[in-house]
Scaffold this motif. Structure first.
Motif, PDB file in Angstrom:
ATOM      1  N   GLY A 107     -40.693  -6.002   6.116  1.00  0.00           N
ATOM      2  CA  GLY A 107     -40.517  -7.018   7.155  1.00  0.00           C
ATOM      3  C   GLY A 107     -41.812  -7.493   7.776  1.00  0.00           C
ATOM      4  O   GLY A 107     -41.783  -8.274   8.732  1.00  0.00           O
ATOM      5  N   ALA A 108     -42.951  -7.052   7.244  1.00  0.00           N
ATOM      6  CA  ALA A 108     -44.247  -7.481   7.784  1.00  0.00           C
ATOM      7  C   ALA A 108     -44.510  -8.942   7.437  1.00  0.00           C
ATOM      8  O   ALA A 108     -44.344  -9.364   6.291  1.00  0.00           O
ATOM      9  CB  ALA A 108     -45.361  -6.595   7.231  1.00  0.00           C
ATOM     10  N   LEU A 109     -44.943  -9.715   8.436  1.00  0.00           N
ATOM     11  CA  LEU A 109     -45.265 -11.122   8.243  1.00  0.00           C
ATOM     12  C   LEU A 109     -46.756 -11.311   8.507  1.00  0.00           C
ATOM     13  O   LEU A 109     -47.214 -11.188   9.642  1.00  0.00           O
ATOM     14  CB  LEU A 109     -44.444 -12.002   9.186  1.00  0.00           C
ATOM     15  N   LEU A 110     -47.511 -11.590   7.449  1.00  0.00           N
ATOM     16  CA  LEU A 110     -48.961 -11.721   7.550  1.00  0.00           C
ATOM     17  C   LEU A 110     -49.386 -13.146   7.240  1.00  0.00           C
ATOM     18  O   LEU A 110     -48.779 -13.825   6.405  1.00  0.00           O
ATOM     19  CB  LEU A 110     -49.664 -10.757   6.580  1.00  0.00           C
ATOM     20  N   ARG A 111     -50.465 -13.557   7.921  1.00  0.00           N
ATOM     21  CA  ARG A 111     -51.022 -14.881   7.700  1.00  0.00           C
ATOM     22  C   ARG A 111     -52.539 -14.739   7.566  1.00  0.00           C
ATOM     23  O   ARG A 111     -53.170 -14.051   8.358  1.00  0.00           O
ATOM     24  CB  ARG A 111     -50.662 -15.802   8.862  1.00  0.00           C
TER      25      ARG A 111
ATOM     26  N   THR B  20     -38.456 -21.450   8.222  1.00  0.00           N
ATOM     27  CA  THR B  20     -39.504 -20.550   7.753  1.00  0.00           C
ATOM     28  C   THR B  20     -39.449 -19.243   8.530  1.00  0.00           C
ATOM     29  O   THR B  20     -38.670 -19.087   9.482  1.00  0.00           O
ATOM     30  CB  THR B  20     -40.881 -21.188   7.927  1.00  0.00           C
ATOM     31  N   ASP B  21     -40.306 -18.289   8.159  1.00  0.00           N
ATOM     32  CA  ASP B  21     -40.359 -17.015   8.866  1.00  0.00           C
ATOM     33  C   ASP B  21     -41.451 -16.980   9.932  1.00  0.00           C
ATOM     34  O   ASP B  21     -41.737 -15.941  10.509  1.00  0.00           O
ATOM     35  CB  ASP B  21     -40.550 -15.861   7.885  1.00  0.00           C
ATOM     36  N   GLY B  22     -42.097 -18.134  10.175  1.00  0.00           N
ATOM     37  CA  GLY B  22     -43.114 -18.225  11.222  1.00  0.00           C
ATOM     38  C   GLY B  22     -44.538 -18.220  10.709  1.00  0.00           C
ATOM     39  O   GLY B  22     -45.471 -18.480  11.455  1.00  0.00           O
ATOM     40  N   ARG B  23     -44.720 -17.924   9.424  1.00  0.00           N
ATOM     41  CA  ARG B  23     -46.081 -17.917   8.876  1.00  0.00           C
ATOM     42  C   ARG B  23     -46.603 -19.327   8.604  1.00  0.00           C
ATOM     43  O   ARG B  23     -47.807 -19.538   8.529  1.00  0.00           O
ATOM     44  CB  ARG B  23     -46.134 -17.083   7.599  1.00  0.00           C
ATOM     45  N   VAL B  24     -45.715 -20.275   8.417  1.00  0.00           N
ATOM     46  CA  VAL B  24     -46.084 -21.687   8.290  1.00  0.00           C
ATOM     47  C   VAL B  24     -45.230 -22.467   9.275  1.00  0.00           C
ATOM     48  O   VAL B  24     -44.145 -22.017   9.676  1.00  0.00           O
ATOM     49  CB  VAL B  24     -45.868 -22.225   6.857  1.00  0.00           C
ATOM     50  N   THR B  25     -45.711 -23.636   9.689  1.00  0.00           N
ATOM     51  CA  THR B  25     -44.957 -24.440  10.659  1.00  0.00           C
ATOM     52  C   THR B  25     -43.761 -25.084   9.964  1.00  0.00           C
ATOM     53  O   THR B  25     -43.752 -25.234   8.749  1.00  0.00           O
ATOM     54  CB  THR B  25     -45.863 -25.533  11.238  1.00  0.00           C
TER      55      THR B  25
ATOM     56  N   PHE C 267     -56.364 -10.668   8.474  1.00  0.00           N
ATOM     57  CA  PHE C 267     -55.000 -11.188   8.515  1.00  0.00           C
ATOM     58  C   PHE C 267     -54.481 -11.207   9.945  1.00  0.00           C
ATOM     59  O   PHE C 267     -54.766 -10.293  10.731  1.00  0.00           O
ATOM     60  CB  PHE C 267     -54.071 -10.338   7.638  1.00  0.00           C
ATOM     61  N   GLU C 268     -53.722 -12.227  10.237  1.00  0.00           N
ATOM     62  CA  GLU C 268     -53.031 -12.312  11.526  1.00  0.00           C
ATOM     63  C   GLU C 268     -51.603 -11.811  11.342  1.00  0.00           C
ATOM     64  O   GLU C 268     -50.914 -12.218  10.402  1.00  0.00           O
ATOM     65  CB  GLU C 268     -53.014 -13.758  12.030  1.00  0.00           C
ATOM     66  N   VAL C 269     -51.180 -10.935  12.217  1.00  0.00           N
ATOM     67  CA  VAL C 269     -49.819 -10.398  12.158  1.00  0.00           C
ATOM     68  C   VAL C 269     -48.918 -11.283  13.007  1.00  0.00           C
ATOM     69  O   VAL C 269     -49.088 -11.372  14.221  1.00  0.00           O
ATOM     70  CB  VAL C 269     -49.774  -8.943  12.644  1.00  0.00           C
ATOM     71  N   VAL C 270     -47.960 -11.936  12.363  1.00  0.00           N
ATOM     72  CA  VAL C 270     -47.060 -12.847  13.078  1.00  0.00           C
ATOM     73  C   VAL C 270     -46.079 -12.066  13.944  1.00  0.00           C
ATOM     74  O   VAL C 270     -45.692 -12.515  15.017  1.00  0.00           O
ATOM     75  CB  VAL C 270     -46.318 -13.752  12.069  1.00  0.00           C
TER      76      VAL C 270
ATOM     77  N   ARG D 296     -33.624 -23.223  17.863  1.00  0.00           N
ATOM     78  CA  ARG D 296     -33.786 -22.497  16.601  1.00  0.00           C
ATOM     79  C   ARG D 296     -35.262 -22.500  16.227  1.00  0.00           C
ATOM     80  O   ARG D 296     -35.823 -23.531  15.849  1.00  0.00           O
ATOM     81  CB  ARG D 296     -32.952 -23.144  15.497  1.00  0.00           C
ATOM     82  N   LEU D 297     -35.891 -21.349  16.348  1.00  0.00           N
ATOM     83  CA  LEU D 297     -37.309 -21.247  16.055  1.00  0.00           C
ATOM     84  C   LEU D 297     -37.572 -21.458  14.567  1.00  0.00           C
ATOM     85  O   LEU D 297     -36.784 -21.064  13.715  1.00  0.00           O
ATOM     86  CB  LEU D 297     -37.835 -19.877  16.482  1.00  0.00           C
TER      87      LEU D 297
END
Length: 227
Positions: A89-93, A222-227, A140-143, A22-23
């Motif tokens: 649904g965009a995930l930005l970091r 999480t959605d991948g933007r944070v660990t 911004f980094e696109v996850v 599970r990611l």
């Protein structure tokens, strides 16, 4: 007369269990806690994780030649409403930067998307435009760069303007405040929180001869933007 209290039990470490199948999921176990403090700490952590972490999100979009969100676009399979749903649904970091910028400032991102006849011929008459193509070379980094925004069926060249803002939790488009808003600029509901799911439950644990202390088990996804 002073009252001498006994030892107040507190966890001396937190055990972290990660499930590789599970990611972006982890389980945190803290014990022992005084009776009742498992629910106190678990509920507080859950509310803070879901509502109080800051992250960037797209809050508005402007596509050349599209005056409002309730219309079909010539040469594009999706209508504007579906494109807006895809942008949600965009995930930005945020990337580390030496520039002194306020985290609350709205950032404008502009890109020109060009679809040629060669692109259409290579893909059977369809050419997908992804999030990574629209947000490229920014701070911004696109996850999820492969996230599809729309599918073109004819050669085209359009300018796309996005605005990104930092915030907390979920903010509907009616509550967004953007200065110098263009006439054909469309506001988007923003889901800033990088935490998707938080569950907790409390079990009994033993300390010496006593078995009524609390063990707190906290599950976070999480959605991948944070660990």
């Amino acid at each position: 007369m002073s009252v001498k209290y006994g030892k107040f039990e507190m966890p001396n470490k937190v055990l972290v269990n990660e499930d590789k199948s599970r990611l972006n999921f982890a389980q945190f176990i803290a014990e022992p806690l005084e009776r009742g403090f498992g629910h106190t700490l678990g509920n507080s952590m859950r509310r803070m994780l879901l509502s109080s972490l800051e992250a960037p999100a797209i809050v508005s979009v402007r596509i050349e030649g599209v005056p409002h969100e309730f219309m079909a676009i010539e040469g594009i399979v999706e209508d504007m409403t579906n494109i807006i749903l895809n942008l949600k649904g965009a995930l930005l970091r945020k990337l580390p930067s030496s520039e002194e910028e306020s985290s609350r400032d709205i950032r404008a991102l502009t890109s020109v998307i060009e679809v040629t006849q060669e692109d259409l011929d290579e893909n059977g008459g369809f050419s997908t435009v992804t999030l990574g193509e629209v947000i490229e070379g920014s701070n911004f980094e696109v996850v999820n760069p492969g996230h599809v925004l729309f599918t073109a069926t004819v050669p085209m060249r359009r300018q796309i303007d996005l605005k990104v803002m930092f915030g907390r939790g979920y903010v509907s488009s009616e509550r967004l405040e953007i200065d110098n808003k263009a006439v054909d600029e469309i506001l988007i509901d923003a889901c800033f929180s990088p935490v998707r799911l938080v569950n907790y439950y409390v079990e009994n644990t033993r300390v010496g001869q006593d078995t009524d202390f609390d063990r707190l088990v906290l599950e976070v996804q999480t959605d991948g933007r944070v660990t």
